[in-house]
Design a protein around this motif. Sequence first.
Motif, mmCIF file in Angstrom:
data_model
loop_
_atom_site.group_PDB
_atom_site.id
_atom_site.type_symbol
_atom_site.label_atom_id
_atom_site.label_comp_id
_atom_site.label_asym_id
_atom_site.label_seq_id
_atom_site.Cartn_x
_atom_site.Cartn_y
_atom_site.Cartn_z
ATOM 1 N N ARG A 55 0.864 -1.180 0.000
ATOM 2 C CA ARG A 55 0.000 0.000 0.000
ATOM 3 C C ARG A 55 0.895 1.222 0.000
ATOM 4 N N GLU A 56 0.343 2.365 -0.270
ATOM 5 C CA GLU A 56 1.164 3.575 -0.306
ATOM 6 C C GLU A 56 1.773 3.858 1.059
ATOM 7 N N VAL A 57 0.973 3.690 2.112
ATOM 8 C CA VAL A 57 1.445 3.940 3.482
ATOM 9 C C VAL A 57 1.462 2.620 4.249
ATOM 10 N N TYR A 58 2.608 2.287 4.789
ATOM 11 C CA TYR A 58 2.779 0.986 5.450
ATOM 12 C C TYR A 58 1.794 0.782 6.597
ATOM 13 N N ASP A 59 1.600 1.795 7.424
ATOM 14 C CA ASP A 59 0.778 1.634 8.632
ATOM 15 C C ASP A 59 -0.681 1.318 8.334
ATOM 16 N N THR A 60 -1.131 1.557 7.093
ATOM 17 C CA THR A 60 -2.536 1.269 6.768
ATOM 18 C C THR A 60 -2.793 -0.223 6.565
ATOM 19 N N HIS A 61 -1.740 -1.025 6.456
ATOM 20 C CA HIS A 61 -1.922 -2.472 6.273
ATOM 21 C C HIS A 61 -2.639 -3.114 7.461
ATOM 22 N N ARG A 62 -2.295 -2.673 8.668
ATOM 23 C CA ARG A 62 -2.741 -3.389 9.865
ATOM 24 C C ARG A 62 -4.255 -3.516 9.942
ATOM 25 N N ASP A 63 -4.946 -2.436 9.574
ATOM 26 C CA ASP A 63 -6.413 -2.460 9.661
ATOM 27 C C ASP A 63 -7.077 -2.749 8.313
ATOM 28 N N SER A 64 -6.297 -3.130 7.326
ATOM 29 C CA SER A 64 -6.894 -3.421 6.014
ATOM 30 C C SER A 64 -6.414 -4.775 5.491
ATOM 31 N N THR A 65 -5.328 -4.826 4.766
ATOM 32 C CA THR A 65 -4.907 -6.068 4.111
ATOM 33 C C THR A 65 -4.516 -7.155 5.110
ATOM 34 N N PHE A 66 -3.721 -6.800 6.113
ATOM 35 C CA PHE A 66 -3.300 -7.802 7.098
ATOM 36 C C PHE A 66 -4.504 -8.334 7.865
ATOM 37 N N SER A 67 -5.358 -7.429 8.308
ATOM 38 C CA SER A 67 -6.556 -7.824 9.046
ATOM 39 C C SER A 67 -7.462 -8.709 8.200
ATOM 40 N N LEU A 68 -7.603 -8.374 6.916
ATOM 41 C CA LEU A 68 -8.454 -9.152 6.021
ATOM 42 C C LEU A 68 -7.894 -10.555 5.804
ATOM 43 N N LEU A 69 -6.611 -10.658 5.533
ATOM 44 C CA LEU A 69 -5.979 -11.963 5.334
ATOM 45 C C LEU A 69 -6.077 -12.818 6.599
ATOM 46 N N GLU A 70 -5.868 -12.196 7.750
ATOM 47 C CA GLU A 70 -5.968 -12.922 9.019
ATOM 48 C C GLU A 70 -7.391 -13.425 9.239
ATOM 49 N N GLU A 71 -8.365 -12.592 8.886
ATOM 50 C CA GLU A 71 -9.775 -12.980 9.035
ATOM 51 C C GLU A 71 -10.106 -14.194 8.172
ATOM 52 N N ILE A 72 -9.600 -14.219 6.939
ATOM 53 C CA ILE A 72 -9.872 -15.335 6.027
ATOM 54 C C ILE A 72 -9.205 -16.619 6.530
ATOM 55 N N VAL A 73 -7.978 -16.508 7.013
ATOM 56 C CA VAL A 73 -7.275 -17.677 7.564
ATOM 57 C C VAL A 73 -8.089 -18.287 8.707
ATOM 58 N N THR A 74 -8.617 -17.454 9.575
ATOM 59 C CA THR A 74 -9.425 -17.934 10.702
ATOM 60 C C THR A 74 -10.726 -18.539 10.212
ATOM 61 N N ASP A 75 -11.356 -17.874 9.228
ATOM 62 C CA ASP A 75 -12.628 -18.349 8.702
ATOM 63 C C ASP A 75 -12.475 -19.711 8.023
ATOM 64 N N LEU A 76 -11.322 -19.942 7.404
ATOM 65 C CA LEU A 76 -11.059 -21.227 6.753
ATOM 66 C C LEU A 76 -10.609 -22.297 7.746
ATOM 67 N N GLU A 77 -10.507 -21.907 9.011
ATOM 68 C CA GLU A 77 -10.060 -22.798 10.102
ATOM 69 C C GLU A 77 -8.662 -23.346 9.820
ATOM 70 N N LEU A 78 -7.809 -22.428 9.336
ATOM 71 C CA LEU A 78 -6.425 -22.790 9.048
ATOM 72 C C LEU A 78 -5.440 -22.068 9.965
#
Length: 403
Positions: A55-78
């Motif tokens: 992303r353009e600004v690194y700090d925006t990952h935590r509440d967007s891309t990282f959070s989304l990927l983490e949510e999917i990993v949990t949802d897939l029970e992985l």
Amino acid sequence: MIEKEVNPHFEDFLFDWSTKFQFLVGGYGSSKSYHVALKIILKLLEEKRTALVVREVYDTHRDSTFSLLEEIVTDLELDHKIKCVSSPMQIRFPNGSKIIFKGMDKPAKLKSINNVSLIWVEECSEVKYAGFKELLGRLRHPALKLHMILSTNPVGEDNWTYLHFFKDEQNNRFILDDQELYKQKTIITNDTYYHHSTADDNLFLPESYIEQLEELKEYDPDLYRVARKGHFGMNGKRVLPQFEEAPHNDVLEAINNIGKPLFRTGMDFGFVDSFNAALRMVVDTEKLYLYIYWEYYKNNQTDDETAEDLKELRENGERIIADSAEPKTIRYFRKQGFNMVGAHKFPGSRLQNTKKMKRFRKIICSDECPNTIREWKNLVYKVDRNGHIIPDEFNIDAHTLVV
């Protein structure tokens, strides 16, 4: 075996890796980011890869891309197999795959990255074009096929994403008509998988959210175009909303029917980044219409080359009102026989000239003046940090705005 219900419009996208580039554009709530994240997880489970999420600004990952990927990993029970590490942000897979996160605001940290075969640029319209080209240099692997996924909400047609992936009229570069993409929804061309989506493609959205987007049509049509329709266009308040394009012969016919036409020729100077631009115009003083029927638009031209190009204006004795910031250039043209004078400039003159332009009921431009059309139709006011327009500052340096 992983079972996951997804939106039908994204099913083919999830498993299509046939192209190097994948460009996703769409309105709010279309689920494009979700399906990009899911696609990357599935790919990294299948193959050992290093994926870079930018992303353009690194700090925006935590509440967007990282959070989304983490949510999917949990949802897939992985989450017992795939580790989401928050400091520094990284996602590690049991087969050795990993996802790393970087921001273009810290470009030095990109130089240490090796063997990245997959890059996701989220909100790519916020990344600078130079940053995009820098990322292309970081996309390399000795064996694996390379992929770059770019996702964004649509922005102005002057943004690099539109100019690079669709059309750049100034440089006569055409790749794809965005209107065709809105009709077909997915198109593969030029080693790029194009995907368009809106809230209608997200079957998991509540109806109330779509109704909320529909309400934008009443009070914010620009945001409605972006958020609801997912279309590129012009963002902001137009400086010249009365501007329109017309066939060249129709413009000439209209000029010939003016009782007392007022002819004007204006010119701006440029060289490398800027342009020498000249316009021939006619004012219908009764109707308060401005007609533009001829343009000159070139850069990297010396004064003698430009004088040769414009010799017709000299031979006709046309009075040219030119950029007074270049008195040396005006003097040269006068010595070459041009009837050229400097425009009267003073503090606030741009604002006053803009007000004069806005007094015309219509500004009608010949379709043989493509650079004028491109600049004037997309000309919008800049805004301050509070969202208020700045009346004498525009989104682009319009070289053809010589009147």
